[in-house]
Scaffold this active site. Structure first.
Site, mmCIF file in Angstrom:
data_model
loop_
_atom_site.group_PDB
_atom_site.id
_atom_site.type_symbol
_atom_site.label_atom_id
_atom_site.label_comp_id
_atom_site.label_asym_id
_atom_site.label_seq_id
_atom_site.Cartn_x
_atom_site.Cartn_y
_atom_site.Cartn_z
ATOM 1 N N TYR A 1 0.778 -1.283 0.039
ATOM 2 C CA TYR A 1 0.156 -0.069 0.029
ATOM 3 C C TYR A 1 1.080 1.191 -0.133
ATOM 4 O O TYR A 1 0.835 2.192 -0.798
ATOM 5 C CB TYR A 1 -0.971 0.050 1.297
ATOM 6 C CG TYR A 1 -1.835 1.068 1.393
ATOM 7 C CD1 TYR A 1 -3.001 1.477 0.666
ATOM 8 C CD2 TYR A 1 -1.372 2.163 2.222
ATOM 9 C CE1 TYR A 1 -3.587 2.378 0.650
ATOM 10 C CE2 TYR A 1 -2.165 3.182 2.286
ATOM 11 C CZ TYR A 1 -3.383 3.507 1.695
ATOM 12 O OH TYR A 1 -4.152 4.625 1.655
ATOM 13 N N SER B 1 2.287 1.687 -3.350
ATOM 14 C CA SER B 1 1.406 2.248 -4.175
ATOM 15 C C SER B 1 1.005 3.855 -3.914
ATOM 16 O O SER B 1 1.003 4.772 -5.210
ATOM 17 C CB SER B 1 0.113 1.365 -4.178
ATOM 18 O OG SER B 1 -0.805 1.768 -2.917
#
Length: 247
Positions: free
Chosen positions: A155, A158
């Site tokens: 995460y 990203s």
């Protein structure tokens, strides 16, 4: 409405809940029409009902990680909403896993939605406006984890990628399309409730302002960046973190 570019329409991905829903609501309050995108058809229906079925709200169900679906969506936008001049890349998922727990297909899923979805939307939105030299604005929803790391490394990766995308697209689309990012701290949404309790305490302990950041607060910043009031900002990342991490 004078605040958003030429009073056009704004596309919001991940629009049916959380921060996305707050952004939709704020845009509508500013008299700006919204094309709300989400993968959940029933959630889009509920969104429409919660906004009083407003005429300025259009909904479109698609999977932003599928290139062909995004391409088809922008064909629809070009034909039905040629005055669209704003894009908010908000959609994203958070699996709350340690990198050692990730399976290959889970890595692909996070990167496909959180990064590729924003890339696809930015590409087609840019083609809609840049080639005709129309003015517009893109806002990417990043995260404090992009700058400070995350207990979920995929995460965090990203969200860091979205900051890189923001800067590069600001160069690519200059001078017609402004591109900025918002990097919130923990926001009170269902997705963020998955963050480990010790990490939440760490975030809060570092914050200089003791007022929790709400989805509506993020939406305020997004609407500002869509607006003419932010006409001198591009390639910037706005830290919405209560002063928790100073740069």
């Amino acid at each position: 409405m004078e605040r958003v570019w030429n009073s056009g329409k704004v596309i919001v991905t991940g629009a049916a809940s959380g921060i996305g829903k707050a952004i939709v609501n704020h845009c509508l309050q500013e008299q700006t029409a919204v094309i709300a995108c989400d993968i959940k058809e029933d959630a889009l229906y509920d969104l429409k009902q919660s906004m009083g079925g407003k005429e300025r709200l259009y909904t479109y169900r698609l999977d932003i990680s599928k290139y062909e679906e995004v391409e088809k969506f922008f064909e629809y936008v070009t034909e039905e909403h040629p005055d669209t001049n704003g894009l908010v890349n908000n959609a994203g998922i958070y699996l709350a896993k340690n990198i050692m727990q990730y399976e290959p297909e889970e890595i692909d899923r996070v990167l496909d939605i959180n990064i590729k979805g924003a890339v696809y939307f930015s590409k087609f939105f840019g083609k809609c406006l840049f080639e005709s030299k129309r003015r517009g604005s893109i806002v990417n929803l990043s995260s404090v984890s992009a700058l400070d790391g995350s207990t979920d490394a995929i995460y965090g990766l990203s969200k860091a990628a979205l900051i890189g995308l923001t800067k590069s697209c600001a160069i690519n689309y200059s001078p017609y399309i402004r591109v900025n990012a918002v990097a919130p701290t923990i926001v009170q949404t269902p997705m963020m409730s998955q963050i480990p309790a010790w990490r939440v305490e760490e975030y809060l302990a570092n914050e200089l302002i003791d007022t929790p950041v709400l989805p509506e607060d993020v939406a305020d910043t997004v609407v500002f960046l869509l607006s003419e009031k932010a006409k001198h900002y591009t390639g910037a990342t706005f830290d919405l973190n209560n002063g928790g991490y100073l740069r």
